[in-house]
Design an enzyme around this catalytic site. Structure first.
Site: not given
Ligand code: THU
Length: 124
Positions: A29-31, A81, A42, A40, A78
């Site tokens: 994940n890259i915020e 995704c 995925e 996310c 999510c």
């Molecule tokens: N996140 C994912 O990368 N994949 C998931 O299946 C659930 C959530 C990430 C998004 C965000 O950066 C962090 O988790 C919290 O929601």
């Protein structure tokens, strides 16, 4: 998961996407400070694979946790995704939800039933 950029949630997620030809693409994940631009794990894995020309996929494994620590809580893809997966995969695409002690196998059809996919936009 180790490469996650998650300074806001501190929730680090990793994904490994298995292509039909045996190649594996990882993602994290890259915020973003503008939260909604977060990607996310995925989707990162899918977009890396698609941009490399991959078109057929078999399965994806997903795991994660606060500060990268796995627990027994499932990290389930999510809704965004799931819809991205639907673009490139059929209902039998397997999703491995990896926790500290178990792996729960589900299909895309189970996680996104009665979905809207590419076929819906084809001319009759
Ligand atoms: N996140 C994912 O990368 N994949 C998931 O299946 C659930 C959530 C990430 C998004 C965000 O950066 C962090 O988790 C919290 O929601």
């Amino acid at each position: 998961m180790m490469n996650a950029y998650a300074p806001y949630s501190e929730f680090c997620v990793g994904a490994a996407l298995l292509c039909a030809d045996g190649a594996v693409y990882t993602g994290c994940n890259i915020e973003n400070a503008g939260y909604s631009a977060t990607n996310c794990a995925e989707r990162t894995a899918f977009f890396k694979a698609i941009s490399d020309g991959k078109k057929a996929f078999t399965a994806i494994a997903v795991c994660g946790g606060k500060n990268g620590k796995l627990t027994d809580a499932l990290v389930s893809p999510c809704g965004i995704c799931r819809q991205v997966m639907r673009e490139f995969c059929d209902d039998d695409f397997e999703i491995y939800l990896v926790t500290e002690s178990t792996v729960k196998t589900m299909t895309l059809g189970e996680l996104l039933p009665v979905s809207f996919g590419p076929d819906a936009l084809k001319q009759p």
